[in-house]
Design an enzyme around this catalytic site. Structure first.
Site, PDB file in Angstrom:
ATOM      1  N   GLU A   1     -46.472 -17.704   7.859  1.00 28.82           N
ATOM      2  CA  GLU A   1     -45.126 -17.912   7.339  1.00 28.82           C
ATOM      3  C   GLU A   1     -44.125 -17.386   8.363  1.00 28.82           C
ATOM      4  O   GLU A   1     -44.271 -16.283   8.880  1.00 28.82           O
ATOM      5  CB  GLU A   1     -44.944 -17.176   6.012  1.00 28.82           C
ATOM      6  CG  GLU A   1     -43.568 -17.328   5.402  1.00 28.82           C
ATOM      7  CD  GLU A   1     -43.383 -16.452   4.184  1.00 28.82           C
ATOM      8  OE1 GLU A   1     -43.141 -17.003   3.097  1.00 28.82           O
ATOM      9  OE2 GLU A   1     -43.479 -15.213   4.306  1.00 28.82           O
TER      10      GLU A   1
ATOM     11  N   GLU B   1     -46.597 -11.953  -4.856  1.00 23.94           N
ATOM     12  CA  GLU B   1     -46.395 -11.556  -3.465  1.00 23.94           C
ATOM     13  C   GLU B   1     -45.706 -10.195  -3.399  1.00 23.94           C
ATOM     14  O   GLU B   1     -44.615 -10.002  -3.943  1.00 23.94           O
ATOM     15  CB  GLU B   1     -45.574 -12.587  -2.701  1.00 23.94           C
ATOM     16  CG  GLU B   1     -45.452 -12.230  -1.227  1.00 23.94           C
ATOM     17  CD  GLU B   1     -44.790 -13.289  -0.385  1.00 23.94           C
ATOM     18  OE1 GLU B   1     -44.845 -13.168   0.853  1.00 23.94           O
ATOM     19  OE2 GLU B   1     -44.231 -14.245  -0.954  1.00 23.94           O
TER      20      GLU B   1
END
Length: 299
Positions: free
Chosen positions: A244, A150
């Protein structure tokens, strides 16, 4: 997750704790809303909650991605070999858990500690991280699991802040199942040209997070998501897209402090999850249509 661009949600939107009851609630709610998969934490493979998660995912037909951030005592860039070994062992365990629950991806800040660093990452730290990720990826490949890296902002790592950095890192692992995990929240901070960053990452993108600038309701911040989605489709991306978001109503320390969540960005996770699914579904549909028309495929 065989569907083109399956839509997912992070577990901390729907439950504060990932114990057996929390897992049951989050998975069932995600399924009810319409999500295709849920992001879960890396619980130990032999724990009761891992078995509950496996059973619920199978029962509901939901997919899963295991998402995480390494702690300071698991930092793959550390000069201390014992710290690096702990981090690598933790990732190996996360891969085993992902396989156990029927997931397909282990991602997050998998390559360094999830923290603010006070110095740049040294070259030997980066080299050590690449070597460790390659070993983890070889184990993951044997289980059909992808490893994601990420790309996050400068306050959460000193190693991979841009898609270009992640692309170079991926290539140096020599493993095709190591993929780039992009996130609109972080790209909005770090990238000079979002569309070009996505296009350059191309087929190495394996996961995409959608989050607004204030980490609250999609559309309530200042991010224009259309360029992200159109660039993803232009790059030929067919992989998972997940929402998210974090609020002080749902998370505690140390995550609260690492993320710098000092206020309630939202109070009702159920309402947030429902809104986000509708928002993402419309965004993906309009993005596909824009891409189709750009290619001249108009009926």
């Amino acid at each position: 997750m065989n569907k083109i661009n399956p839509l997912g949600v992070h577990w901390l939107v729907l439950t504060k704790t990932w114990d057996s009851d929390g897992a049951r609630h989050a998975i069932r709610e995600a399924k009810r809303i319409g999500y295709d998969f849920i992001e879960t934490p890396p619980t130990p493979v032999g724990d009761e909650v891992t078995e509950v998660t496996r059973q619920l995912l199978a029962e509901t037909g939901m997919g899963a991605a295991v998402c995480l951030g390494l702690s300071a005592d698991q930092d793959l860039t550390s000069p201390d070999p014992e710290i690096r070994a702990r981090g690598e062992a933790f990732l190996m365990g996360a891969v085993d858990t992902c396989a156990r629950i029927g997931g397909s991806l282990v991602s997050g800040i998998t390559y360094s500690a999830f923290q603010k660093y006070m110095l740049p990452c040294p070259a030997d730290g980066r080299t050590a991280s690449i070597a460790a990720i390659a070993r983890v990826a070889r184990h993951a490949k044997s289980l059909g699991i992808t490893i994601g890296l990420e790309v996050v902002n400068r306050y959460e790592t000193n190693l991979l802040n841009t898609a270009e950095q992640a692309l170079a890192f991926c290539n140096e692992t020599g493993m095709e199942n190591v993929k780039i995990h992009l996130d609109s929240y972080h790209m909005n901070i770090e990238e000079t040209d979002i569309q070009q960053a996505i296009l350059k990452a191309g087929d190495r993108i394996g996961f995409f997070h959608i989050g607004d600038s204030n980490r609250g309701y999609l559309g309530a911040g200042n991010i224009d998501f259309n360029p992200f989605i159109r660039a993803l489709f232009q790059a030929g991306y067919t992989g998972p897209i997940s929402f998210e978001s974090f609020s002080s109503t749902m998370i505690d320390q140390p995550l609260l402090g690492i993320l710098g969540i000092w206020r309630d960005t939202w109070e009702d996770g159920k309402d947030l999850a429902e809104h986000s699914f509708t928002f993402m579904e419309a965004l993906v549909k309009s993005g596909r249509e824009a891409h189709r028309r750009a290619l001249g495929r108009v009926a």
